[in-house]
Design a protein around this motif. Sequence first.
Motif, PDB file in Angstrom:
ATOM      1  N   GLN A 531       0.867  -1.154   0.000  1.00 14.61           N
ATOM      2  CA  GLN A 531       0.000   0.000   0.000  1.00 14.61           C
ATOM      3  C   GLN A 531       0.920   1.224   0.000  1.00 14.61           C
ATOM      4  OE1 GLN A 531      -0.232  -2.338   2.808  1.00 14.61           O
ATOM      5  NE2 GLN A 531      -1.249  -3.600   1.279  1.00 14.61           N
ATOM      6  N   PHE A 534      -1.775   7.804  -2.175  1.00 16.61           N
ATOM      7  CA  PHE A 534      -2.023   8.254  -3.546  1.00 16.61           C
ATOM      8  C   PHE A 534      -0.775   8.158  -4.411  1.00 16.61           C
ATOM      9  CE2 PHE A 534      -0.534  12.260  -1.733  1.00 16.61           C
ATOM     10  CZ  PHE A 534       0.162  12.850  -2.772  1.00 16.61           C
ATOM     11  N   ARG A 545      -6.654   7.868  -1.831  1.00 15.55           N
ATOM     12  CA  ARG A 545      -6.009   6.660  -1.338  1.00 15.55           C
ATOM     13  C   ARG A 545      -5.088   6.925  -0.144  1.00 15.55           C
ATOM     14  NH1 ARG A 545      -3.374   3.538  -6.317  1.00 15.55           N
ATOM     15  NH2 ARG A 545      -2.176   5.476  -6.433  1.00 15.55           N
ATOM     16  N   LEU A 549     -10.053   4.526   4.206  1.00 13.54           N
ATOM     17  CA  LEU A 549     -11.107   4.261   3.238  1.00 13.54           C
ATOM     18  C   LEU A 549     -12.478   4.493   3.859  1.00 13.54           C
ATOM     19  CD1 LEU A 549      -9.695   1.024   1.575  1.00 13.54           C
ATOM     20  CD2 LEU A 549      -9.366   3.403   0.909  1.00 13.54           C
ATOM     21  N   LEU A 555      -6.369  -1.084   0.885  1.00 13.72           N
ATOM     22  CA  LEU A 555      -6.286  -1.230  -0.555  1.00 13.72           C
ATOM     23  C   LEU A 555      -4.936  -1.829  -0.922  1.00 13.72           C
ATOM     24  CD1 LEU A 555      -8.220  -0.355  -2.909  1.00 13.72           C
ATOM     25  CD2 LEU A 555      -6.768   1.667  -3.154  1.00 13.72           C
ATOM     26  N   GLN A 557      -2.388  -2.149  -3.665  1.00 16.86           N
ATOM     27  CA  GLN A 557      -2.200  -1.257  -4.807  1.00 16.86           C
ATOM     28  C   GLN A 557      -1.272  -1.877  -5.847  1.00 16.86           C
ATOM     29  OE1 GLN A 557      -2.360   2.623  -1.885  1.00 16.86           O
ATOM     30  NE2 GLN A 557      -1.245   2.840  -3.814  1.00 16.86           N
ATOM     31  N   ASP A 625      -6.073  -2.280  -8.618  1.00 14.19           N
ATOM     32  CA  ASP A 625      -6.036  -2.280  -7.159  1.00 14.19           C
ATOM     33  C   ASP A 625      -7.120  -3.217  -6.642  1.00 14.19           C
ATOM     34  OD1 ASP A 625      -4.052  -0.374  -7.206  1.00 14.19           O
ATOM     35  OD2 ASP A 625      -5.348   1.310  -6.659  1.00 14.19           O
TER      36      ASP A 625
END
Length: 917
Positions: A531, A534, A545, A549, A555, A557, A625
């Motif tokens: 992760q 952004f 991101r 969340l 997430l 990635q 993702d």
Amino acid sequence: MDSQQPIERQRLEDAREGKQPWRTWGPYLSERQWGTVREDYSPDGDAWDYFPHDMARSRAYRWGEDGIGGVCDERQRLCLAPVLWNGRDPILKERLFGLTNPQGNHGEDVKELYYYLDATPTGSYLKMLYKYPQREFPYGQLLDENRRRGRDAPEFELLDTGIFDDDRYFDVQVEFAKAGPLHQLMLVTIFNRGPEAAEIHLLPQLWFRNTWSWKVGAKRPKLLQVAPGVIEVRHRILGKYRLHADGAPELLFCDNDTNVKRLFPKAFPHPEGFFKDAFHDYLIHGDKLAVNPQLSGTKAAAHYRFTVPAGGKVEARLALAPDDVTDPLANFDGLFTQRRGEADEFYAELQCDMDDSDARSVQRQAFAGMIWCKQTYNYDVTLWLDGDSAQPPPAPERKKGRNADWRHLNNADVMSMPDSWEYPWYASWDLAFHCIPLAMIDPDFAKAQLLALTREWFMDPRGQLPAYEWSFGDVNPPVHAWAAWRVYKIEAKYRGGGGDREFLERIFHKLMINFTWWVNRKDVDGRNIFQGGFLGLDNIGVFDRSKPLPMGGHLDQADSTSWMAMYSLNLLRIALELALYDRVYEDVATKFFEHFMGIAHAMTNMGGDGEAVGLWDEQDGFFYDVLHGADGHAQPMRVRSIVGLIPLFAVETIEPEMLERLPDFSSRMQWYLTNRPEMANLVSHWDVPGKGSRRLLSLLRGHRMKRLLKRALDETEFLSEHGVRSLSKVYKQNPYIFKCDGSDLMVNYEPGESETSMFGGNSNWRGPIWFPINFLIIESLQKFHHYYGDDFKIECPTGSGRYMTINDVAHELTLRMTRLFLRDEQGNRPIYGKSEKQQQDPHFRDHVHFFEYFHGDNGLGLGASHQTGWTGLIAKLIQPRKEDLHFDHHEPDAFHSQAAAEKAQGGKQTGPAPAAT
């Protein structure tokens, strides 16, 4: 020393060896200092409102200074820059005007026309151009119209006001030439482009950065008139200088202190002094008492008043030199002619094979922008948080606010900035890309920049690199190792001989610490799936991101994991290079080989081996993702964006010659592959007759690479006339919709400015073309070609029936990118769209802006108009011929030369089987 080398190269060598301080003075003055985090002492961290443009002329800065086309010493103690007044404006044109993030309909934006036209690396010659209207500058119109417009409307720019339509403006050309390392010559040439004679006031200003208002007992430096047109400079560190203004203009003096009478009248009802904005009051309001009659202070100006004939020009000559220089203005014109010639000589050597004069001009302006965007950066976070001894303490809320956990950071350096107005602060991944074109002209500076971010006063003790001023703790893509390797190779090529191994070794040790930070902090489950937030792609996805969340969970990635795979390979390649001279590094190389294999295995097998959801989607032929909800449910975020193309960047080949010279690494790698057969399937290899086995390390082998490139090269999806878009065009008609807590979150194709307020709306990764990502795609394709050779072909564009080698595809993308800036058959540049003034006017058409990003359909320049930083990569892409694209595997060295392998086979073409998978 080569006696035939350009004189500017000799200056660089003298500076490197400490013989002459050619770098002491330079264009290190920002075009904007107001509105930065450093100058914000508000309790709520609202930098835009705390220090607006209207305050800038009256309020002393704490950490830096600004001006138009100015220079200063490397610690920004003393500054020199021109100031203008057309007799109509309500304020002097002392700094550039622009809108703050809340004011602009797409975030902050400069509303001026200026160009960096030329520069040498040592600043021995500098040239910029500022276009100044003869009518009153439309400050209010620019603010009101942009405030009225919504995000779906284009920005309202200075040209849109019509103020240049009848050419009633001045071209103010500012040039600097060094008569010696500490001896600055300044030439200001003002051209009247209008049909009638026009009056203009020119005030070259000399001033000290305010270092005395913050600490109890701090000493003031001094400026004073010692003869007509001569100002003496007295500073305890700089010593004595003198500014000589040709023609003995009127000299004005005040102090670089806040005008508390204007800004804080209740707190200071009867202040005394000659404040920072005295020249405004003196000229515009006729207040003769505003300036110091004793002709001394900490800020001074030489006041010229010119009437410029229609189509004519006037000039002002000044010299700033140590006081032991007897005649600083001697041979003024001759020295400028000489320095211009030396600049031509320096770039002629670099461009010796370039026949296209327009391409040479664009490249040279790109280099100029890189040099002009070098700025002094002062920021002591602890002092900023706690406050200064001579000032009221900051609000207590600040102790837990922005950058509160970066107290170790204490910067006082010349840094490469993304932009001199919109981004007057360094950003770690931007800076890495800056160093590629910088290395072509000034490898010492490029290396120093990369090393700087790893120094203890930049780098967090835990190993994180500072991201950027607005939040040092954010995470940028880890491209530092890639940039270090590229700079190492570029320097070796342009200087000849081997690379700077001491630099490579120094930065390698610090990058290992940063790599460990990534592994420990950004792989939450220890699965080699990462992760990162952004990661520089501000509004690429459905939600921010970098924040928790909205539905909980985390997430996985595709981009973060791919960046880490690339990072592993970058460090592996550096370790192998160092191991050629110190066998200890073979152990470390093995470690990064294992790291890469673990990441590659995780990315390859997610979704297989019984897992329900993986980063690779075989049906779509794309990486996504994966959202892991708080309830344990996982689902792919099926947005086809640049996130899914970043796995292309993790690619490296290992030559058989390398393996032969490093037997310990070779045997350990072979042991690993033999004993981990599930991993061995991830490494492609083919035999070089009589040589051994060349290895391909990549997240993508033939099948998946072809599937992914089929998307990337599809003109209905990613491929545009001017490069690869950041989001698939399929979302123009059918946006991606994600349902969250009863709401529909949407991602649609936005080829131009951002229509979302995420991250302030000042950048857009939902469709436009971005230079750094395209640059890495091109380089990665060249690396793939180095392995697969000419027999491996792909369709480009998708559906066209044209099949190309991977290297030809890289060249095609390069041509599409360079077309953004070069004139087409009609003489137009795509970056300027339908602007007839910029396309055809002889006083506009040859000057180039290097924008932040570009419209995904027509190539129009967007975002920050002077982000020469990473868009300066155009200087590396513009090359005279296809074979002259000097990326890693096409720069000659002992282990990355296909030509060398062919020569060893008596000219026989060697290459892999075309059906590699």
